[in-house]
Design a protein around this motif. Structure first.
Motif, PDB file in Angstrom:
ATOM      1  N   ASP A 138       0.826  -1.203   0.000  1.00 39.18           N
ATOM      2  CA  ASP A 138       0.000   0.000   0.000  1.00 39.18           C
ATOM      3  C   ASP A 138       0.863   1.257   0.000  1.00 39.18           C
ATOM      4  O   ASP A 138       0.594   2.222  -0.722  1.00 39.18           O
ATOM      5  N   ASP A 142       0.841   3.804  -3.056  1.00 38.21           N
ATOM      6  CA  ASP A 142       0.306   5.120  -2.703  1.00 38.21           C
ATOM      7  C   ASP A 142       1.371   6.220  -2.759  1.00 38.21           C
ATOM      8  O   ASP A 142       1.073   7.387  -2.512  1.00 38.21           O
ATOM      9  N   SER A 204      -2.273  -1.243   6.115  1.00 40.06           N
ATOM     10  CA  SER A 204      -2.713  -0.730   4.825  1.00 40.06           C
ATOM     11  C   SER A 204      -3.773   0.359   5.007  1.00 40.06           C
ATOM     12  O   SER A 204      -4.658   0.252   5.860  1.00 40.06           O
ATOM     13  N   GLN A 205      -3.665   1.409   4.181  1.00 40.19           N
ATOM     14  CA  GLN A 205      -4.633   2.499   4.225  1.00 40.19           C
ATOM     15  C   GLN A 205      -5.642   2.420   3.086  1.00 40.19           C
ATOM     16  O   GLN A 205      -6.752   2.938   3.208  1.00 40.19           O
ATOM     17  N   ARG A 206      -5.257   1.780   1.978  1.00 41.88           N
ATOM     18  CA  ARG A 206      -6.139   1.714   0.815  1.00 41.88           C
ATOM     19  C   ARG A 206      -6.418   0.280   0.363  1.00 41.88           C
ATOM     20  O   ARG A 206      -7.543  -0.061   0.024  1.00 41.88           O
ATOM     21  N   LEU A 207      -5.367  -0.551   0.329  1.00 42.04           N
ATOM     22  CA  LEU A 207      -5.561  -1.941  -0.094  1.00 42.04           C
ATOM     23  C   LEU A 207      -6.336  -2.711   0.967  1.00 42.04           C
ATOM     24  O   LEU A 207      -6.313  -2.349   2.143  1.00 42.04           O
ATOM     25  N   THR A 209      -7.150  -5.072   3.869  1.00 35.39           N
ATOM     26  CA  THR A 209      -6.288  -5.563   4.943  1.00 35.39           C
ATOM     27  C   THR A 209      -6.407  -7.066   5.052  1.00 35.39           C
ATOM     28  O   THR A 209      -7.381  -7.681   4.620  1.00 35.39           O
TER      29      THR A 209
END
Length: 310
Positions: A138, A142, A204-207, A209
């Protein structure tokens, strides 16, 4: 907006103070003394203040002049650094290189590499960060890092290159006085259902988890890093898999005990990962050296292939 204080004026003021005379400053700056006097007179006129006390035989800085000089030197230093960074970037070296370490490893594994890099390129700022599970990919996708060391699995998107480092071995470990130590081994998965499982939370912030080695305990304790997980399990707060190389000391000291399970967790493949389109010289330097290395699962170190650890 018109700037009343120019770099040229600050350089002139700095030279006068260091050389202790207008004439000596003019010599250093390769100018005639009248040009130096004009620059200072113009600066005083623009600011509406006196920078030098001319009532004495030798011109001395006033309090305001001293203030302008001290702050001006910081501006001159910043300008010099900016010039160096611009030239560095033009030559292909990154101003800043961000390296992400997967939590299963430790930063100790690359400190020697960073030391070597600083000898040849000390101006590049190195920033280390730690991510967990999908958090590593991520961070790369990112744009929060340029290089991942210890990435698990395959890239979740095209455009990324990888190089295998080896495998990380995991052990099911519990505190030395944990009730599970009194049961016969190998333990069945059902034997741990009455005990909390300690889990390192995916960063992870976007993908999406995920959780690795998740056990079917009755409850779960989420912690931010492997270090916290080790500490929690040493205190007997819960159970779970831990990287073998991270718990050798705790095992030797009797804080943790490894218990075989009837379904052991397989080793995890880890790799180096970076964006293919990134042509930075610093990134290339690290990738080339990491490609000559492999991860030693016993020592927890990156070692030269077929050579002794560095």
């Amino acid at each position: 907006m018109t700037l009343l204080i120019t770099l040229d004026a600050l350089q002139t003021l700095d030279a006068i103070e260091r050389r202790q005379s207008f004439a000596a400053a003019a010599e250093e700056l390769h100018r005639v003394p009248s040009a130096v006097s004009y620059t200072i007179n113009k600066l005083e006129e623009d600011l509406g203040v006196e920078l030098f006390d001319r009532s004495r035989r030798k011109a001395e800085l006033t309090a305001i002049g001293r203030l302008v000089l001290e702050q001006g030197r910081q501006i001159l230093t910043a300008a010099q650094e900016l010039t160096a960074l611009a030239r560095q970037a033009a030559d292909g070296w990154e101003v800043k290189l961000r390296i992400c370490i997967e939590s299963v490893l430790s930063c100790d594994a690359i400190y020697d590499l960073i030391e070597q890099f600083q000898r040849i390129q000390p101006k590049t700022e190195i920033r280390l960060s730690e991510e967990v599970l999908s958090g590593s990919w991520d961070a790369l996708i990112d744009g929060r890092c340029d290089l991942v060391i210890g990435a698990e699995g395959m890239p979740p998107a095209p455009g990324y290159a990888t190089h295998p480092l080896g495998q990380v071995l995991f052990e099911f470990a519990v505190a030395a006085d944990h009730p599970l130590t009194h049961l016969p081994t190998p333990l069945a998965t059902s034997a741990i259902q009455d005990h909390p499982t300690v889990i390192v939370a995916d960063s992870s912030q976007r993908l999406p988890t995920r959780s690795a080695g998740l056990l079917d305990g009755r409850s779960r304790i989420y912690v931010p890093t492997i270090e916290h997980k080790i500490a929690a399990q040493c205190k007997g707060l819960g159970v779970g898999y831990l990287p073998h190389h991270r718990i050798t000391q705790q095992l030797a000291q009797g804080q943790l005990v490894v218990l075989p399970l009837d379904a052991a967790r397989p080793p995890v493949d880890i790799s180096v990962a970076w964006q293919r389109s990134n042509n930075g010289k610093g990134l290339k330097w690290f990738v080339e050296r990491l490609q000559r290395m492999q991860f030693d699962p016993e020592q927890g170190q990156l070692v030269e292939k077929n050579l002794e650890p560095f």
